[in-house]
Structure formats: structure tokens, C-alpha cells
Motif scaffolding. Structure first.
Motif, PDB file in Angstrom:
ATOM      1  N   LEU A  22       0.822  -1.210   0.000  1.00  0.00           N
ATOM      2  CA  LEU A  22       0.000   0.000   0.000  1.00  0.00           C
ATOM      3  C   LEU A  22       0.855   1.260   0.000  1.00  0.00           C
ATOM      4  O   LEU A  22       0.511   2.248  -0.647  1.00  0.00           O
ATOM      5  CB  LEU A  22      -0.950  -0.011   1.207  1.00  0.00           C
ATOM      6  CG  LEU A  22      -2.046  -1.078   1.189  1.00  0.00           C
ATOM      7  CD1 LEU A  22      -2.756  -1.150   2.535  1.00  0.00           C
ATOM      8  CD2 LEU A  22      -3.058  -0.787   0.073  1.00  0.00           C
ATOM      9  N   GLU A  23       1.973   1.239   0.744  1.00  0.00           N
ATOM     10  CA  GLU A  23       2.879   2.383   0.758  1.00  0.00           C
ATOM     11  C   GLU A  23       3.513   2.592  -0.612  1.00  0.00           C
ATOM     12  O   GLU A  23       3.665   3.731  -1.070  1.00  0.00           O
ATOM     13  CB  GLU A  23       3.978   2.182   1.808  1.00  0.00           C
ATOM     14  CG  GLU A  23       3.512   2.395   3.234  1.00  0.00           C
ATOM     15  CD  GLU A  23       4.662   2.295   4.213  1.00  0.00           C
ATOM     16  OE1 GLU A  23       5.462   1.345   4.099  1.00  0.00           O
ATOM     17  OE2 GLU A  23       4.775   3.172   5.083  1.00  0.00           O
ATOM     18  N   THR A  24       3.891   1.496  -1.273  1.00  0.00           N
ATOM     19  CA  THR A  24       4.502   1.592  -2.602  1.00  0.00           C
ATOM     20  C   THR A  24       3.537   2.235  -3.597  1.00  0.00           C
ATOM     21  O   THR A  24       3.936   3.060  -4.434  1.00  0.00           O
ATOM     22  CB  THR A  24       4.922   0.197  -3.100  1.00  0.00           C
ATOM     23  OG1 THR A  24       5.831  -0.373  -2.160  1.00  0.00           O
ATOM     24  CG2 THR A  24       5.589   0.290  -4.462  1.00  0.00           C
ATOM     25  N   ARG A  25       2.268   1.882  -3.496  1.00  0.00           N
ATOM     26  CA  ARG A  25       1.250   2.430  -4.402  1.00  0.00           C
ATOM     27  C   ARG A  25       0.686   3.758  -3.901  1.00  0.00           C
ATOM     28  O   ARG A  25      -0.164   4.354  -4.555  1.00  0.00           O
ATOM     29  CB  ARG A  25       0.129   1.409  -4.564  1.00  0.00           C
ATOM     30  CG  ARG A  25       0.587   0.094  -5.195  1.00  0.00           C
ATOM     31  CD  ARG A  25      -0.475  -0.972  -5.112  1.00  0.00           C
ATOM     32  NE  ARG A  25      -1.716  -0.548  -5.789  1.00  0.00           N
ATOM     33  CZ  ARG A  25      -2.854  -1.234  -5.731  1.00  0.00           C
ATOM     34  NH1 ARG A  25      -2.913  -2.360  -5.005  1.00  0.00           N
ATOM     35  NH2 ARG A  25      -3.919  -0.805  -6.367  1.00  0.00           N
ATOM     36  N   GLU A  26       1.168   4.209  -2.715  1.00  0.00           N
ATOM     37  CA  GLU A  26       0.739   5.479  -2.118  1.00  0.00           C
ATOM     38  C   GLU A  26      -0.781   5.543  -1.967  1.00  0.00           C
ATOM     39  O   GLU A  26      -1.432   6.551  -2.281  1.00  0.00           O
ATOM     40  CB  GLU A  26       1.252   6.671  -2.948  1.00  0.00           C
ATOM     41  CG  GLU A  26       2.765   6.749  -3.009  1.00  0.00           C
ATOM     42  CD  GLU A  26       3.269   7.990  -3.725  1.00  0.00           C
ATOM     43  OE1 GLU A  26       2.428   8.782  -4.202  1.00  0.00           O
ATOM     44  OE2 GLU A  26       4.486   8.165  -3.802  1.00  0.00           O
ATOM     45  N   LEU A  27      -1.346   4.455  -1.479  1.00  0.00           N
ATOM     46  CA  LEU A  27      -2.787   4.376  -1.253  1.00  0.00           C
ATOM     47  C   LEU A  27      -3.106   4.589   0.224  1.00  0.00           C
ATOM     48  O   LEU A  27      -2.280   4.297   1.091  1.00  0.00           O
ATOM     49  CB  LEU A  27      -3.308   3.008  -1.698  1.00  0.00           C
ATOM     50  CG  LEU A  27      -3.201   2.693  -3.196  1.00  0.00           C
ATOM     51  CD1 LEU A  27      -3.654   1.270  -3.461  1.00  0.00           C
ATOM     52  CD2 LEU A  27      -4.022   3.679  -4.017  1.00  0.00           C
ATOM     53  N   ILE A  82     -10.212   2.885  11.182  1.00  0.00           N
ATOM     54  CA  ILE A  82      -9.486   4.153  11.045  1.00  0.00           C
ATOM     55  C   ILE A  82      -8.850   4.161   9.660  1.00  0.00           C
ATOM     56  O   ILE A  82      -8.310   3.142   9.206  1.00  0.00           O
ATOM     57  CB  ILE A  82      -8.385   4.309  12.114  1.00  0.00           C
ATOM     58  CG1 ILE A  82      -8.975   4.273  13.518  1.00  0.00           C
ATOM     59  CG2 ILE A  82      -7.618   5.615  11.920  1.00  0.00           C
ATOM     60  CD1 ILE A  82      -7.917   4.334  14.614  1.00  0.00           C
ATOM     61  N   ILE A  83      -8.916   5.313   8.973  1.00  0.00           N
ATOM     62  CA  ILE A  83      -8.261   5.453   7.682  1.00  0.00           C
ATOM     63  C   ILE A  83      -7.056   6.363   7.836  1.00  0.00           C
ATOM     64  O   ILE A  83      -7.177   7.499   8.305  1.00  0.00           O
ATOM     65  CB  ILE A  83      -9.241   6.021   6.623  1.00  0.00           C
ATOM     66  CG1 ILE A  83     -10.390   5.038   6.384  1.00  0.00           C
ATOM     67  CG2 ILE A  83      -8.500   6.283   5.314  1.00  0.00           C
ATOM     68  CD1 ILE A  83     -11.413   5.534   5.398  1.00  0.00           C
ATOM     69  N   PHE A  84      -5.883   5.856   7.471  1.00  0.00           N
ATOM     70  CA  PHE A  84      -4.644   6.621   7.503  1.00  0.00           C
ATOM     71  C   PHE A  84      -4.282   7.010   6.073  1.00  0.00           C
ATOM     72  O   PHE A  84      -4.295   6.170   5.177  1.00  0.00           O
ATOM     73  CB  PHE A  84      -3.498   5.785   8.090  1.00  0.00           C
ATOM     74  CG  PHE A  84      -3.721   5.351   9.509  1.00  0.00           C
ATOM     75  CD1 PHE A  84      -3.231   6.110  10.555  1.00  0.00           C
ATOM     76  CD2 PHE A  84      -4.410   4.183   9.793  1.00  0.00           C
ATOM     77  CE1 PHE A  84      -3.416   5.706  11.863  1.00  0.00           C
ATOM     78  CE2 PHE A  84      -4.600   3.772  11.096  1.00  0.00           C
ATOM     79  CZ  PHE A  84      -4.113   4.539  12.135  1.00  0.00           C
ATOM     80  N   ARG A  85      -3.945   8.291   5.868  1.00  0.00           N
ATOM     81  CA  ARG A  85      -3.567   8.736   4.528  1.00  0.00           C
ATOM     82  C   ARG A  85      -2.109   9.164   4.533  1.00  0.00           C
ATOM     83  O   ARG A  85      -1.654   9.745   5.470  1.00  0.00           O
ATOM     84  CB  ARG A  85      -4.434   9.913   4.077  1.00  0.00           C
ATOM     85  CG  ARG A  85      -5.892   9.508   3.872  1.00  0.00           C
ATOM     86  CD  ARG A  85      -6.680  10.685   3.319  1.00  0.00           C
ATOM     87  NE  ARG A  85      -8.073  10.324   3.143  1.00  0.00           N
ATOM     88  CZ  ARG A  85      -8.981  10.395   4.106  1.00  0.00           C
ATOM     89  NH1 ARG A  85      -8.657  10.822   5.295  1.00  0.00           N
ATOM     90  NH2 ARG A  85     -10.228  10.034   3.868  1.00  0.00           N
TER      91      ARG A  85
END
Length: 466
Positions: A442-447, A463-466
Motif C-alpha cells: 500500500l505504501e509503494t502504491r501510495e494508497l 481508522i483510515i490513515f492517509r
């Protein structure tokens, strides 16, 4: 007329008295040397001597010459995306933008292995290393450890490279001379000198992130991160990592990761691909007069054992709550950061000897260190660990991983410790290895990262983290 008579008489009497005393002294024999006693303060010579307090053989030039060619300039190019719409904001899109950061690194082998800081190379899409001879090479990231802030890079050069050998950082003494070598403010090949001001320094003992730095007063600024801290023999005793300053620039304090810690981390990265951390399995606290009174003990130095983790090496060795650890493998433990620094150089299945005090009675214990079964998610600022079937049953959950602790200040106030994460982006999470793989993707795809969890009261939330 009368007012002039009194001063005239006083002057006449004074003159006669002086003549009488002079005549008396003339008739006295002179004092011999044995009869003469001087009581005046001694005279101190204030002339400057350039080697006062220094060894006459102390010379930094050899150490500087040995190390300056083995310290490199690291350039990190990071690609970030700038949202241009609400859709970009929620889905992670936007226009790509290149950001460049710089730091330092230390060549530790002639075939091109380089130590730097994790924060120097973090999120890099491209890494370039420039040597002291101005040659630039692309660098490969072999691995990194955010907890110790150590990263390992590799370059391929045509010839054998100059490198800095490791020294034993446990042998470093407070007050000894050191050199900091790096590239502050893009000023390449800069050498500064200072002394070791303190050892096992924890910059914040209340942040749940134990640290154990070498503190020096050698000038270190932005760009020095990842550079070398060497002794007067030109041997590596630390990796310059941080400063503490209200201005963001050097004000007299700088901090380095000890070389024993750095060496162990890179050896693990090369051999295993990750860091093998051996844990003792205790919750501990520093001691001082106030805490000693609170715990009801007489010692004011050492590590007070406030809790024992079930199934840990500490429990199996018989360590108990209330014990005070005072030695670790023959080295004194005066505070928790001493213990932290010594543990970071150990691996799972290492056996260590502890000297403790229990009810004012000295004891010795042998403890087998075990592997830490946790994983730090840097993006979320959470440390996760695998959980037990008993806890899953208590939460009415079939799977999940436990939040062991929060690492970011903004999350600490929510008391997330103990919650059970069951899903990440609606995908089930069964162990920390799976959580690590999902978060990395998810970090690689910046999602955005959606975390679904169950509290101790069996309440479900997200919880949603951006």
C-alpha cells in the motif's frame, strides 16, 4: 588665626614621628633569610601553553586522513505526488514531483558496502553516492532498520575502495577525543573535533522508543547524518545521527548510533535480510531517589523490573518483578538506556549473564534471549505483535494481530495499545508477516490505509490513515 594653629601643630608632630622611626630602624640589624617569612599569595604564571591538558603526541591529522576518503555524500531522490483534485486526495493520485535530500555515508568494506541512516535514504526512488574523489555511483539499498535508524547501501566501483574499520564502541570512554566526518550543508569532506560527552544517552525516556546514543560536542549539522564518528586512530565508533537544537543547527550536542549496534544491524541485514533482535522480556524503569522511595528499594541506579512478559527468557530464567538489574554480561547497567544499548548488539538465542539485586541480596542469572515477535509499521506509527488463541477467543475473532504500542505522539492519547487489528483495507490479517507485506504494498502504491480493529470490549471500528 586660631584655626591655622591646629593643622600646623599636627604637621610638626607627624614630621618628628617619622624622623624618630627612621632613626630607630637604621640602628636595627638586618633580618636573615631564616627569619624572613613571606605570607603573600603565590604568583601564577598566566602564559599560554598550546598543549595544556593534551597528550604531547595527540594529532588528529592521521585519523582525518584515514577517514575522510571513506566518507561519502549520499543523494536521495524521492518522488511524491501532489493531489490536484478530491479524487487524487482519496485515491492517492496527483502530479509526480521529485524531491532531493542529502546526507552522508561510511564505506565499511573495499567492495563498496556503505552504512548510512535510514532517514537519509527513506522512501528513495533513486540513490546516488559521491566519493571524496568526486566520482558518482548509483547505489543499491540492501536493507534498513527504522528502529536503530541504520541503512546499508552497496555501490559497484572499478577498484578497491578506502574504508573505515570498526572499533568496539563499548570501550569508548567519556572525555576521549573524537572526530565527526561528513557533508554538512553540502560542504563535502568536513571534519570536526570534540570529545565524548556521554554514553547510552536516551533523548526521551518517556516516548516508548528506547535509545542508546553516544553524545559528543563535535559539530554536527544537517547533511552530517550517516557520517562517521571516529576515534583518534581513525576507527569507527559511531554513525552520526541526530542533534538536539531549538534552531535546527548545532548548538553543542550531537548524537551517534554506537558502532557495535550499527555493525550488528548490517550483519543481520546481509545474512538474514532483516534485523534479528534478541529480547529480554521485561518492562523496566530507571531508578532515582524518588522512584526508589516509590518502589520501596534502597538502590538509586540500575534497571527496576516492573513487569515480566509471559513466555520470555526473563520469565524462564526466574527474573521477578521488583528485581534490579545492575550488570549485563559483565558491563555495568546504571540506567535503562545502558541495557538497551547492550541488548541491541545481541541476537535471539544468545545467552547473557545478569547480576541483579533482589530484596537487597545480590544474585546472578543466565537468560536466553528470544526473538521479538513484533513489527513496526512506520506509516501508522504502531508496533504490532502476534497474538494468542486465548485473546482471539476473548474478542470473538478468528484472526488478527495486536497493537503492542503507539510510537507517534498524536496516537498515544488514543490509547490504541491492546486493540486487535483484524483487517487492512478489508483484507484479513492473520499474522505480522502478512501485515508487513500488505502495508509495504500500500505504501509503494501510495494508497490510503484502512485499519479495522476490535477493542477489549469487543467493539468493532475502523481508522483510515492517509
Amino acid at each position: 588665626m586660631k584655626r591655622f594653629i591646629v593643622p600646623i601643630l599636627i604637621s610638626a608632630l607627624t614630621t618628628l614621628s617619622c624622623l624618630f622611626i627612621f632613626k630607630y630602624l637604621q640602628n636595627q640589624p638586618p633580618l636573615s633569610a631564616s627569619e624572613l617569612h613571606l605570607t603573600a599569595n603565590p604568583i601564577v604564571n598566566t602564559s599560554f601553553s598550546s598543549n595544556v591538558g593534551l597528550s604531547p603526541n595527540l594529532d588528529f591529522t592521521e585519523a582525518a586522513e584515514k577517514s575522510i576518503h571513506a566518507v561519502v555524500h549520499v543523494k536521495n531522490t524521492t518522488i511524491s505526488r501532489q493531489p490536484t483534485s478530491m479524487m487524487d486526495l482519496f485515491l492517492g493520485g496527483g502530479n509526480p514531483r521529485a524531491m532531493i535530500g542529502t546526507g552522508s555515508g561510511v564505506i565499511i568494506s573495499p567492495d563498496g558496502y556503505i552504512i548510512s541512516n535510514n532517514h537519509v535514504i527513506e522512501h528513495a526512488s533513486d540513490l546516488q553516492v559521491t566519493l571524496n574523489n568526486n566520482r558518482t555511483y548509483p547505489a543499491e539499498l540492501i536493507g534498513s532498520d527504522p528502529k536503530t535508524d541504520i541503512a546499508l547501501l552497496k555501490i559497484n566501483a572499478e577498484e578497491a575502495l578506502p574504508y573505515i574499520p570498526f572499533a568496539d564502541s563499548d570501550q569508548v570512554k567519556i572525555g576521549q577525543w573524537v572526530l565527526a566526518v561528513g557533508n554538512p550543508f553540502n560542504l563535502t569532506s568536513t571534519v570536526t573535533a570534540g570529545i565524548v560527552s556521554a554514553k547510552a544517552r536516551d533523548l526521551n525516556e518517556f516516548d516508548n522508543q528506547p535509545q542508546s546514543f553516544i553524545q559528543t560536542d563535535a559539530a554536527v549539522n544537517r547533511g552530517n547524518s550517516g557520517g562517521a564518528l571516529v576515534n583518534t586512530n581513525g576507527e569507527l565508533i559511531g554513525i552520526n545521527t541526530a542533534i538536539t537544537s531549538e534552531t535546527g543547527s548545532y548548538v553543542g550536542y550531537s548524537f551517534a548510533v554506537p558502532s557495535n549496534t550499527a555493525r550488528k544491524v548490517i550483519e543481520d541485514l546481509m545474512e538474514y535480510g532483516d534485523v534479528q533482535q534478541g529480547i529480554l522480556g521485561i518492562q523496566g524503569s530507571n531508578l532515582d531517589t524518588q522512584r526508589a522511595a516509590y518502589y520501596g528499594v534502597s538502590q538509586t541506579q540500575g534497571v527496576y523490573v516492573a513487569g515480566i512478559e509471559p513466555g520470555s527468557g526473563a520469565q524462564e530464567a526466574g527474573l521477578q518483578t521488583g528485581d534490579i538489574i545492575q550488570e549485563f554480561d559483565g558491563k555495568k547497567v546504571l540506567k535503562f538506556s545502558d541495557l538497551t544499548g547492550l541488548l541491541t548488539a545481541k541476537r535471539p538465542n544468545d545467552r547473557v549473564k545478569l547480576k541483579i539485586v533482589r530484596d537487597d541480596t545480590p544474585l546472578s542469572l543466565s537468560v536466553l534471549l528470544k526473538k521479538r515477535d513484533s513489527f513496526v509499521i512506520e506509516a501508522l506509527g504502531l508496533e504490532l505483535k502476534n497474538t494468542s488463541p486465548e485473546i482471539l477467543q476473548q474478542r470473538d475473532a478468528a484472526f488478527g494481530v495486536m497493537v503492542h504500542r503507539s510510537l507517534k505522539k498524536e496516537f498515544m492519547r488514543y490509547d490504541l495499545t491492546g486493540i486487535l487489528i483484524t483487517h487492512i483495507n478489508d483484507q484479513p490479517v492473520k499474522n505480522i508477516e502478512q501485515a508487513q507485506s500488505m502495508i509495504t504494498e500500500l505504501e509503494t502504491r501510495e494508497l490510503p490505509i484502512k485499519v479495522t480493529f476490535v477493542t477489549e470490549n469487543r467493539e468493532k471500528s475502523s481508522i483510515i490513515f492517509r
